[in-house]
Scaffold this motif. Structure first.
Motif, PDB file in Angstrom:
ATOM      1  N   ARG A 382       0.872  -1.229  -0.022  1.00  0.00           N
ATOM      2  CA  ARG A 382      -0.102  -0.095   0.071  1.00  0.00           C
ATOM      3  C   ARG A 382       1.075   1.357  -0.154  1.00  0.00           C
ATOM      4  NH1 ARG A 382      -3.599  -2.177   5.008  1.00  0.00           N
ATOM      5  NH2 ARG A 382      -3.044  -0.137   5.728  1.00  0.00           N
ATOM      6  N   ASP A 408      -3.891   5.997   1.800  1.00  0.00           N
ATOM      7  CA  ASP A 408      -3.132   4.953   0.823  1.00  0.00           C
ATOM      8  C   ASP A 408      -3.991   3.992  -0.050  1.00  0.00           C
ATOM      9  OD1 ASP A 408      -4.031   2.365   2.410  1.00  0.00           O
ATOM     10  OD2 ASP A 408      -3.026   3.335   3.985  1.00  0.00           O
ATOM     11  N   SER A 410      -4.093   0.148  -2.398  1.00  0.00           N
ATOM     12  CA  SER A 410      -3.370  -1.087  -2.877  1.00  0.00           C
ATOM     13  C   SER A 410      -4.266  -1.660  -4.025  1.00  0.00           C
ATOM     14  CB  SER A 410      -3.162  -2.248  -1.665  1.00  0.00           C
ATOM     15  OG  SER A 410      -4.683  -2.577  -1.462  1.00  0.00           O
TER      16      SER A 410
END
Length: 497
Positions: A382, A408, A410
């Protein structure tokens, strides 16, 4: 025939002094010995040889008998005064009774008659190396044992391959045996004594306990074993390999049963209870005393910063950790650190920094407690994007109109920071959709998919919410490339702090 490669490997760390008054023999012999040993010294007579010996104290002395100034027997006498354990190999053109008498009195390792048979010489060196290594191993064990026996609960064991060959009295008493031979007769597999327990060291069908040790970066492990009365005991196991010897291992087992720590490994820990915190401090104190290697974890905008560290001080009010400069920089930036180890029942988070000393590589914290989550359980990388992005969030076809930013992202989740909670965000069945445009290089990455509310954290003026995403294959591919480039940028940024 002696295998020269194996002989050289076994001779690692062994030094040799060769004394010979014949220049040609001295040169040829030196060339041969330097193929086998890293440290080889040469001298053309006994006096020069004695000076070399005093200077370098080699493990093996190979000397001719008949030499000017000081002969080989005189040299051997002086060497034995200085270092009785040195292995001396005498070379002579004569097989004289007087020489043989000195050979016995001086405890010369071997006598070789000229002309030298190379095979005989190599075999003699191999035997000398073995004897030196055996003596060194016994000395290492004895030294290690003396240190560890200051604490009478510590058991010490030396293994050759998988076979126990030495043990201290504490070990023998625990298993109610008088000798290591008696122990081996009763137990053919030492690792089979380790009881199965999740997170502990034991043999299983796929991997032995020794393979687990060698494949792990840590240096201390939890072990359970039964004593002679069938009582279960809790140990911290440490192992130490012997330099330049991959066949011998020293094992120490510190009995910590009396600390009553097993319940920490058997259920969820309630860190609010005062007694639980006391047990945690007891465990951390044991790890400090054993200089246990721990993993320190931090994040810089999603970038994982991980290095080893140790505990140097611990009590009810603070914990002091020692780690490297890079980790200290990460701690200074994040203002906390997470400690992870297979020895611990849970990860520990350390917060409320009291001070950081870069010179001494120390960080002191006033708050520390167990946490259920761990940095090493993250499945995907991330990262926090730079400021050049846009994001929209809709819940049940209503666009969120408040302040929104990405903490963040991912390939399967995104964490958003919101100044308020959208209506319906918690309701099961709510339609959540998130669109993101990440700008980098000349080609932006445009991704969007349905989201699923996972969890949230509430702060004084905002909320941090994690959404699971269902990005398509092409979107994931583009996101992977973005994350990789973003990681490289963050590494450069972090190094420049």
């Amino acid at each position: 025939m002696i295998d020269l490669k194996k002989l050289k490997l076994r001779g690692t760390g062994i030094s040799v002094l060769y004394v010979e008054d014949d220049p040609k023999l001295l040169n040829n012999g030196s060339i041969l010995f330097r193929k086998l040993f890293r440290d080889v010294y040469a001298a053309e007579d006994g006096e020069a040889g004695l000076e070399q010996f005093k200077k370098h104290n080699p493990d093996i002395l190979i000397t001719d008998i008949n030499m000017p100034k000081m002969n080989g027997l005189e040299l051997s006498k002086e060497v034995k005064k200085i270092s009785p354990q040195t292995k001396i190999i005498i070379i002579s053109a004569h097989d004289e009774k007087e020489i043989l008498k000195h050979y016995i009195n001086l405890k010369i390792f071997r006598f070789i008659k000229k002309p030298i048979n190379v095979s005989e010489l190599l075999n003699t060196l191999s035997l000398a190396i073995k004897e030196i290594k055996d003596e060194q191993n016994k000395q290492i064990f004895s030294t290690q044992q003396n240190k560890l026996l200051d604490n009478q609960s510590v058991m010490v064991l030396m293994l050759n391959e998988d076979t126990p060959i030495m043990a201290n009295k504490v070990f023998l008493d625990f298993f109610n045996v008088n000798t290591i031979e008696e122990f081996n007769d009763k137990c053919s597999d030492f690792g089979a004594l380790f009881l199965k327990h999740e997170g502990f060291l034991y043999n299983d069908a796929n991997i032995s306990w020794k393979e687990k040790i060698y494949s792990s970066e840590q240096n201390i492990f939890n072990v359970e074993m039964k004593d002679k009365d069938e009582n279960i005991n809790h140990f911290l196991l440490k192992y130490k390999t012997i330099p330049d010897d991959d066949t011998h291992v020293i094992i120490s087992l510190d009995n910590i049963t009396q600390l009553n720590l097993m319940h920490l490994y058997s259920k969820e820990v309630d860190t609010k209870k005062e007694e639980e915190r006391g047990y945690m401090i007891n465990l951390l104190t044991v790890l400090k005393e054993n200089t246990a290697k721990l993993q320190m974890h931090n994040y810089y905008k999603g970038l994982s910063i991980t290095n080893h560290g140790i505990i140097v001080d611990i009590d009810e009010t603070h914990i002091v950790l020692k780690t490297n400069q890079m980790q200290l920089k990460a701690i200074q930036n994040e203002k906390r650190v997470v400690i992870v180890s297979e020895t611990l029942p849970h990860s520990i988070i350390c917060e409320n920094i009291a001070k950081i000393e870069f010179t001494n590589q120390l960080a002191e914290f006033r708050s520390f407690y167990f946490i259920e989550t761990s940095p090493i359980t993250r499945k995907n990388v991330r990262v926090r994007p730079d400021d050049n992005y846009s994001v929209t969030l809709s819940v049940n076809d209503h666009n969120y109109g408040g302040d929104i930013s990405i903490k963040d992202i991912s390939v399967d989740a995104v964490k958003l920071k919101l100044d308020a909670l959208p209506a319906g965000i918690h309701k099961e069945g709510s339609e959540i959709y998130i669109e993101i445009i990440l700008n980098y290089d000349t080609e932006p990455v445009a991704i969007g998919s349905k989201g699923r509310y996972l969890r949230e954290d509430e702060y004084d003026d905002s909320y941090s919410i994690v959404f699971m995403m269902d990005f398509g294959f092409d979107q994931k591919s583009a996101l992977i490339k973005y994350i990789a480039k973003r990681q490289m940028a963050l590494i450069r940024e972090f190094k420049g702090l």
